[in-house]
Design an enzyme around this catalytic site. Structure first.
Site, PDB file in Angstrom:
ATOM      1  N   GLY A 270       4.623   4.056   2.844  1.00  0.00           N
ATOM      2  CA  GLY A 270       4.111   2.826   2.260  1.00  0.00           C
ATOM      3  C   GLY A 270       4.280   1.686   3.249  1.00  0.00           C
ATOM      4  N   LYS A 271       3.563   0.595   3.027  1.00  0.00           N
ATOM      5  CA  LYS A 271       3.678  -0.570   3.897  1.00  0.00           C
ATOM      6  C   LYS A 271       3.119  -1.783   3.161  1.00  0.00           C
ATOM      7  CE  LYS A 271       5.052  -1.064   8.296  1.00  0.00           C
ATOM      8  NZ  LYS A 271       6.134  -0.325   8.963  1.00  0.00           N
ATOM      9  N   GLY A 272       3.491  -2.973   3.599  1.00  0.00           N
ATOM     10  CA  GLY A 272       2.954  -4.162   2.950  1.00  0.00           C
ATOM     11  C   GLY A 272       3.560  -5.421   3.496  1.00  0.00           C
TER      12      GLY A 272
ATOM     13  N   ASP B 268      10.422  -5.509   8.569  1.00  0.00           N
ATOM     14  CA  ASP B 268       9.342  -5.289   9.523  1.00  0.00           C
ATOM     15  C   ASP B 268       9.149  -6.613  10.264  1.00  0.00           C
ATOM     16  OD1 ASP B 268       7.234  -2.884   9.861  1.00  0.00           O
ATOM     17  OD2 ASP B 268       6.191  -4.760  10.253  1.00  0.00           O
TER      18      ASP B 268
ATOM     19  N   VAL C 253       0.851  -1.189   0.000  1.00  0.00           N
ATOM     20  CA  VAL C 253       0.000   0.000   0.000  1.00  0.00           C
ATOM     21  C   VAL C 253       0.882   1.232   0.000  1.00  0.00           C
ATOM     22  CG1 VAL C 253      -1.693   1.341   1.310  1.00  0.00           C
ATOM     23  CG2 VAL C 253      -1.921  -1.144   1.153  1.00  0.00           C
TER      24      VAL C 253
END
Length: 438
Positions: free
Chosen positions: A122-124, A163, A77
């Site tokens: 952003g991240k995912g 992460d 995202v």
């Protein structure tokens, strides 16, 4: 069992603790809207920042060790890139979904903006339990995910980082896969496609401790502002992974006393003090667990946040401090080492009790600041020494802390709202100056 697989199995045991993720987007939106109201954010810009720019979902096949093929679902995202490339971690966890990724991506936008970095958010990650796969399978999954993301990531477009359940080895696989798919003349110029790489593969010396050191620094800066001596102060840490360990170690060096720790295996306490290095050594020979540490006694996990202390450091996962346990907290300072550890209802209770919260987008921003240093190092073909990195991190964190603390005092608002206001105002300024295409 290889070292990587063993490490992933250990971290997965911690990470697979059932944690409520429903409501994370509600939390971040309420925080955003509160700050937007405070600064009278332009309604058009509020509309833009209330949604994500891109939400990428990829389903991809990977051949397992037994020859069978499994289909995996991956997410990325990208919330906003008004200030620069998207930046944020990739996690491997069964709870990975679009809602959680949206919330975490938005927090990354505010975090990078607050730190004054040329990044967006952003991240995912991938929806999986890595403890169920061999190292070879994890490598193939990672490489196939990288290939599936294709041009949706890039060193000047979207820069992933480690992460939950990913580490420097994961980043090395991503970097190698991405560079291998570029034209030969461009391969060496794309090393900064990810940050958090191993030292020998373009990583930054000191990146391992950057997040935890940043947590410690914000506590130290708060103490200095309030004429508080950390010598003898008691603190408790939820989560004894990379962030919790380093934060505890630096606080201990300043004379503070670790008196309780909680992880997925249970809780321990010793009001006389728990030696940080001794506990770390113990976890390394005890499959990552703090349980049965000989120099502490077990405590019911539901009583953890109510233990006697001066400082509370939630450094595990999100939504840990809620309306159910916030009223029990005795500490006068909460330093958020995790992302979103305090939900909106819990925060209201804490603020009503006069407890100060150093918000996550400030408190744990040392990690993304360290990532920025690594990105710069790779981009410029430089190699930075540890003392140089730590001095730069100290300076950057102090600048951010002072901005938030002063804004909070001047406007008579809590530190989270102050941090959000500063972050959003910087992005608003960029939109006003550049305009909106077409």
């Amino acid at each position: 069992m290889t070292t990587l697989t063993a490490d992933l199995k250990k971290t997965t045991k911690k990470a697979t603790k059932k944690v409520p993720v429903r409501g994370m987007m509600d939390n971040v939106m309420e925080q955003f809207n509160s700050a937007a109201d405070q600064i009278n954010l332009h309604p058009n810009i509020r509309k833009i920042l209330s949604i994500t720019n891109n939400e990428i979902l990829v389903n991809f096949p990977v051949k397992m060790d037994n020859g069978e093929v499994e289909i995996f679902t991956g997410y990325r995202v990208q919330h906003n890139n008004a200030l620069g490339p998207y930046k944020g971690g990739l996690r491997y966890h069964p709870t990975v979904d679009l809602d959680a990724a949206r919330a975490l991506a938005m927090w990354m936008t505010w975090k990078t903006s607050l730190a004054g970095l040329p990044y967006g958010g952003g991240k995912g990650g991938i929806k999986l339990d890595p403890s169920k796969y061999s190292e070879g399978e994890l490598e193939r999954i990672t490489r196939r995910f990288t290939f599936a993301l294709a041009d949706n990531i890039g060193p000047e477009h979207d820069i992933p980082a480690p992460d939950v359940n990913t580490n420097s080895q994961t980043m090395a696989w991503i970097a190698d896969t991405y560079m291998s798919t570029r034209p030969p003349a461009e391969r060496n110029a794309n090393q900064h496609i990810v940050t958090g790489k191993p030292d020998g593969s373009g990583g930054l010396e000191g990146r391992d401790r950057a997040t935890g050191y940043g947590v410690y620094l914000t506590i130290k800066f708060w103490a200095e502002k309030n004429d508080v001596n950390l010598e003898g102060k008691k603190f408790i840490v939820q989560g004894f992974g990379n962030v919790g360990y380093w934060a505890a170690l630096f606080l201990e060096r300043d004379g503070a006393k670790l008196v309780a720790v909680q992880d997925a295996y249970g809780c321990i306490q010793n009001q006389k003090g728990i030696a940080v290095e001794e506990l770390s050594k113990y976890t390394k020979i005890n499959e990552g667990s703090i349980a049965d540490f000989p120099d502490a006694k077990p405590v019911n996990k539901d009583k953890f946040f109510g233990l006697d202390c001066d400082i509370v450091i939630p450094a595990a996962l999100g939504n840990q401090i809620t309306k159910e346990n916030a009223s029990k907290i005795k500490g006068k300072l909460i330093a958020e080492g995790a992302n979103g550890p305090t939900n909106v209802e819990g925060e209201k209770i804490l603020l009503d009790k006069g407890i100060t919260i150093i918000p996550d987008i400030l408190c744990n921003s040392g990690g993304v600041v360290g990532s920025y240093f690594e990105w710069l190092q790779n981009r410029n073909g430089e190699i930075w020494q540890l003392d140089e990195v730590m001095a730069k991190l100290d300076k950057k964190m102090k600048e951010s802390f002072n901005k938030v603390y002063d804004y909070s005092k001047n406007e008579n608002i809590d530190m989270r709202t102050a941090a959000f206001c500063i972050a959003i105002e910087r992005i608003e300024k960029a939109y006003i100056q550049r305009g909106i295409f077409p």
